[in-house]
Design a protein around this motif. Structure first.
Motif, mmCIF file in Angstrom:
data_model
loop_
_atom_site.group_PDB
_atom_site.id
_atom_site.type_symbol
_atom_site.label_atom_id
_atom_site.label_comp_id
_atom_site.label_asym_id
_atom_site.label_seq_id
_atom_site.Cartn_x
_atom_site.Cartn_y
_atom_site.Cartn_z
ATOM 1 N N GLU A 2 0.838 -1.201 0.000
ATOM 2 C CA GLU A 2 0.000 0.000 0.000
ATOM 3 C C GLU A 2 0.871 1.248 0.000
ATOM 4 O O GLU A 2 1.910 1.289 0.661
ATOM 5 C CB GLU A 2 -0.893 0.020 1.232
ATOM 6 C CG GLU A 2 -2.044 -0.954 1.164
ATOM 7 C CD GLU A 2 -3.025 -0.714 2.289
ATOM 8 O OE1 GLU A 2 -3.494 0.424 2.423
ATOM 9 O OE2 GLU A 2 -3.271 -1.669 3.022
ATOM 10 N N TYR A 3 0.431 2.247 -0.737
ATOM 11 C CA TYR A 3 1.170 3.498 -0.841
ATOM 12 C C TYR A 3 0.328 4.672 -0.365
ATOM 13 O O TYR A 3 -0.894 4.630 -0.424
ATOM 14 C CB TYR A 3 1.587 3.750 -2.292
ATOM 15 C CG TYR A 3 2.614 2.788 -2.796
ATOM 16 C CD1 TYR A 3 3.954 2.997 -2.554
ATOM 17 C CD2 TYR A 3 2.246 1.665 -3.511
ATOM 18 C CE1 TYR A 3 4.908 2.112 -3.006
ATOM 19 C CE2 TYR A 3 3.192 0.769 -3.981
ATOM 20 C CZ TYR A 3 4.529 1.004 -3.728
ATOM 21 O OH TYR A 3 5.468 0.117 -4.176
ATOM 22 N N LEU A 4 1.024 5.712 0.089
ATOM 23 C CA LEU A 4 0.394 6.973 0.472
ATOM 24 C C LEU A 4 0.943 8.067 -0.431
ATOM 25 O O LEU A 4 2.064 7.965 -0.932
ATOM 26 C CB LEU A 4 0.718 7.325 1.924
ATOM 27 C CG LEU A 4 0.257 6.360 3.002
ATOM 28 C CD1 LEU A 4 0.797 6.795 4.366
ATOM 29 C CD2 LEU A 4 -1.244 6.258 3.038
ATOM 30 N N THR A 5 0.171 9.127 -0.595
ATOM 31 C CA THR A 5 0.655 10.287 -1.336
ATOM 32 C C THR A 5 1.507 11.151 -0.414
ATOM 33 O O THR A 5 1.564 10.926 0.801
ATOM 34 C CB THR A 5 -0.524 11.129 -1.865
ATOM 35 O OG1 THR A 5 -1.239 11.642 -0.751
ATOM 36 C CG2 THR A 5 -1.432 10.316 -2.767
ATOM 37 N N VAL A 6 2.129 12.154 -0.979
ATOM 38 C CA VAL A 6 2.928 13.089 -0.186
ATOM 39 C C VAL A 6 2.040 13.778 0.846
ATOM 40 O O VAL A 6 2.413 13.902 2.019
ATOM 41 C CB VAL A 6 3.621 14.122 -1.098
ATOM 42 C CG1 VAL A 6 4.222 15.259 -0.287
ATOM 43 C CG2 VAL A 6 4.681 13.447 -1.945
ATOM 44 N N ALA A 10 2.497 13.518 4.837
ATOM 45 C CA ALA A 10 2.757 14.737 5.599
ATOM 46 C C ALA A 10 1.790 14.863 6.773
ATOM 47 O O ALA A 10 2.205 15.196 7.893
ATOM 48 C CB ALA A 10 2.656 15.951 4.687
ATOM 49 N N GLU A 11 0.519 14.592 6.541
ATOM 50 C CA GLU A 11 -0.470 14.671 7.615
ATOM 51 C C GLU A 11 -0.200 13.609 8.685
ATOM 52 O O GLU A 11 -0.311 13.881 9.872
ATOM 53 C CB GLU A 11 -1.875 14.498 7.042
ATOM 54 C CG GLU A 11 -2.329 15.670 6.214
ATOM 55 C CD GLU A 11 -3.633 15.415 5.472
ATOM 56 O OE1 GLU A 11 -4.180 14.297 5.559
ATOM 57 O OE2 GLU A 11 -4.096 16.347 4.795
ATOM 58 N N LYS A 12 0.179 12.419 8.254
ATOM 59 C CA LYS A 12 0.461 11.319 9.184
ATOM 60 C C LYS A 12 1.672 11.632 10.068
ATOM 61 O O LYS A 12 1.665 11.339 11.263
ATOM 62 C CB LYS A 12 0.725 10.049 8.368
ATOM 63 C CG LYS A 12 1.088 8.844 9.184
ATOM 64 C CD LYS A 12 1.362 7.647 8.275
ATOM 65 C CE LYS A 12 1.910 6.487 9.067
ATOM 66 N NZ LYS A 12 2.277 5.370 8.186
ATOM 67 N N ARG A 13 2.693 12.247 9.486
ATOM 68 C CA ARG A 13 3.936 12.517 10.202
ATOM 69 C C ARG A 13 3.982 13.871 10.884
ATOM 70 O O ARG A 13 4.870 14.141 11.676
ATOM 71 C CB ARG A 13 5.120 12.433 9.234
ATOM 72 C CG ARG A 13 5.202 11.105 8.510
ATOM 73 C CD ARG A 13 6.338 10.275 9.032
ATOM 74 N NE ARG A 13 6.307 8.926 8.527
ATOM 75 C CZ ARG A 13 7.047 8.472 7.536
ATOM 76 N NH1 ARG A 13 7.884 9.276 6.930
ATOM 77 N NH2 ARG A 13 6.968 7.216 7.171
ATOM 78 N N ILE A 15 4.532 16.812 9.373
ATOM 79 C CA ILE A 15 5.500 17.716 8.746
ATOM 80 C C ILE A 15 4.941 18.148 7.399
ATOM 81 O O ILE A 15 3.930 17.612 6.936
ATOM 82 C CB ILE A 15 6.899 17.066 8.601
ATOM 83 C CG1 ILE A 15 6.828 15.764 7.811
ATOM 84 C CG2 ILE A 15 7.535 16.822 9.951
ATOM 85 C CD1 ILE A 15 8.167 15.099 7.600
ATOM 86 N N SER A 16 5.579 19.109 6.768
ATOM 87 C CA SER A 16 5.043 19.662 5.528
ATOM 88 C C SER A 16 5.247 18.722 4.342
ATOM 89 O O SER A 16 6.165 17.898 4.316
ATOM 90 C CB SER A 16 5.708 21.008 5.220
ATOM 91 O OG SER A 16 7.047 20.814 4.826
ATOM 92 N N GLY A 17 4.385 18.888 3.363
ATOM 93 C CA GLY A 17 4.518 18.129 2.131
ATOM 94 C C GLY A 17 5.796 18.464 1.396
ATOM 95 O O GLY A 17 6.412 17.617 0.753
ATOM 96 N N ARG A 18 6.216 19.699 1.519
ATOM 97 C CA ARG A 18 7.467 20.130 0.887
ATOM 98 C C ARG A 18 8.666 19.381 1.469
ATOM 99 O O ARG A 18 9.582 18.994 0.757
ATOM 100 C CB ARG A 18 7.621 21.633 1.089
ATOM 101 C CG ARG A 18 8.721 22.230 0.291
ATOM 102 C CD ARG A 18 8.705 23.755 0.459
ATOM 103 N NE ARG A 18 9.769 24.321 -0.302
ATOM 104 C CZ ARG A 18 9.611 25.198 -1.274
ATOM 105 N NH1 ARG A 18 8.400 25.599 -1.589
ATOM 106 N NH2 ARG A 18 10.634 25.679 -1.909
ATOM 107 N N ARG A 19 8.637 19.154 2.792
ATOM 108 C CA ARG A 19 9.715 18.402 3.444
ATOM 109 C C ARG A 19 9.693 16.935 2.997
ATOM 110 O O ARG A 19 10.744 16.335 2.763
ATOM 111 C CB ARG A 19 9.585 18.502 4.967
ATOM 112 C CG ARG A 19 10.684 17.811 5.712
ATOM 113 C CD ARG A 19 12.001 18.569 5.593
ATOM 114 N NE ARG A 19 13.053 17.817 6.253
ATOM 115 C CZ ARG A 19 14.271 17.615 5.747
ATOM 116 N NH1 ARG A 19 14.613 18.164 4.608
ATOM 117 N NH2 ARG A 19 15.150 16.916 6.398
#
Length: 56
Positions: A2-6, A10-13, A15-19
């Motif tokens: 299973e894969y997640l998007t950026v 980011a929401e799970k971790r 931190i920002s999507g840019r990071r």
């Protein structure tokens, strides 16, 4: 696998999507795959250590 998007990663971790994009571009997220313009990050990928704060 299973894969997640950026954005989802980011929401799970918390931190920002840019990071997340930067970590993927640097190869610091294992098994992340780039499909076109989008990164696919394994759902069970480990968060890399953040060396910006002196953790080693």
């Amino acid at each position: 696998m299973e894969y997640l998007t950026v954005k989802e990663t980011a929401e799970k971790r918390g931190i920002s999507g840019r990071r997340i994009n930067a970590l993927c571009n640097e190869g610091k997220i294992a098994d992340a795959e780039k499909k076109g313009l989008m990164w696919l990050i394994p759902k069970d990928a480990k968060k890399p250590a953040d060396l910006r704060y002196g953790k080693k």
